[in-house]
Design a protein around this motif. Structure first.
Motif, PDB file in Angstrom:
ATOM      1  N   GLU A 234     -98.824  39.484  -6.457  1.00 29.89           N
ATOM      2  CA  GLU A 234     -98.912  40.942  -6.393  1.00 29.89           C
ATOM      3  C   GLU A 234    -100.304  41.349  -5.920  1.00 29.89           C
ATOM      4  N   LYS A 239    -103.386  44.702  -9.524  1.00 28.39           N
ATOM      5  CA  LYS A 239    -103.480  43.850 -10.694  1.00 28.39           C
ATOM      6  C   LYS A 239    -104.766  44.160 -11.466  1.00 28.39           C
ATOM      7  N   GLU A 243    -105.082  45.629 -15.211  1.00 26.54           N
ATOM      8  CA  GLU A 243    -105.768  44.905 -16.274  1.00 26.54           C
ATOM      9  C   GLU A 243    -106.858  45.742 -16.937  1.00 26.54           C
TER      10      GLU A 243
END
Ligand SMILES: Nc1ncnc2c1ncn2[C@@H]1O[C@H](COP(=O)(O)OP(=O)(O)O)[C@@H](O)[C@H]1O
Ligand SMILES: [Mg+2]
Length: 245
Positions: A234, A239, A243
């Protein structure tokens, strides 16, 4: 005598020696440096500056979209690409063999980053490099064609030792785009390396190029000597963002 040194340096195009000789001469006499070592250090500073200047010129000419090195690439975040294979590419032996590199995979996973970092390595080694998106390449060639400059224009894309064609497949290359791309790739074939990035699999290239016959001719040349990186995963940015949340 000093002004003569500066004058001779100017005539001989030695700007760095002109700038640095007097402090180097002072140090040399203080330290009892032999004449040959002093001369050698003068030539060294000139050479180093010259190499730096030519690297800056190559960097400018390459038109990279950003300058990111391999050390900024997080291989643990991208397990689908083998670090050792990428490091092998960085020794540029693929260029000496006129091989091509192809990075395939969805958006945001580091294809352009890897292409750019290998491009930077090629530039550091003194290779003329040029970066362009597939769409811009076709647009420029179409424009040149309309202005009857099609004979000269492909040189921009044929002359560099390394051509990076980015984002093949993000836009359809209609209107004889396939034909222009074919011209560039066939003229470079076995004469210079290409790095290509694409979000489409090879099977979809006929559709992107709007011409299956030319697409298969292009693929035939491209894949004859090539190292292919099939990447997945991805988007790195998405990402990272997730996160942080
Ligand atoms: N594994 C990674 N490590 C560090 N940065 C990455 C990584 N993958 C992607 N990036 C960064 O994310 C952004 C998008 O990557 P990019 O190479 O443009 O993706 P793609 O060309 O595959 O669409 C860039 O800023 C790039 O430096
Ligand atoms: Mg990209």
């Amino acid at each position: 005598m000093n002004h003569l040194i500066d004058e001779y340096c100017k005539a001989l195009h030695l700007p760095t020696i002109s700038k640095k000789w007097s402090s180097l001469a002072e140090q040399a006499s203080k330290n009892n440096v032999p004449y040959s070592s002093f001369l050698c250090s003068l030539l060294e500073v000139e050479l180093a500056e010259k190499q730096e200047r030519s690297m800056q010129t190559l960097l400018k000419l390459a038109r990279l979209p950003f300058r990111k090195t391999i050390d900024e690439f997080d291989f643990t975040a991208q397990p689908s690409v083998n670090e050792r294979r990428i490091r092998e590419c960085l020794n540029l032996s693929f260029m000496r063999q006129y091989e091509n590199l192809v990075f395939l995979g969805p958006p945001g996973i580091g294809k352009t980053h890897l292409a750019v970092s290998i491009g930077l390595q090629a530039i550091a080694a003194g290779y003329k490099t040029y970066f362009i998106s597939a769409h811009d390449l076709v647009t420029q060639l179409r424009k040149a064609d309309q202005e009857n400059r099609l004979e000269q224009k492909p040189r921009t894309f044929v002359k560099p030792s390394l051509l990076i064609i980015d984002e093949m497949g993000y836009m359809r290359l209609n209107d004889s785009g396939a034909h222009y791309l074919f011209q560039v790739i066939s003229r470079r074939y076995e004469r210079g390396s290409l790095i290509l990035t694409s979000n489409k699999s090879f099977g979809e290239w006929g559709e992107i190029l709007g011409d299956t016959v030319i697409a298969s001719a292009i693929l035939d040349m491209l894949l004859h000597h090539s190292i292919i990186f099939n990447m997945e995963g991805e988007s790195y940015r998405l990402k990272e963002k997730r996160e942080k949340l």
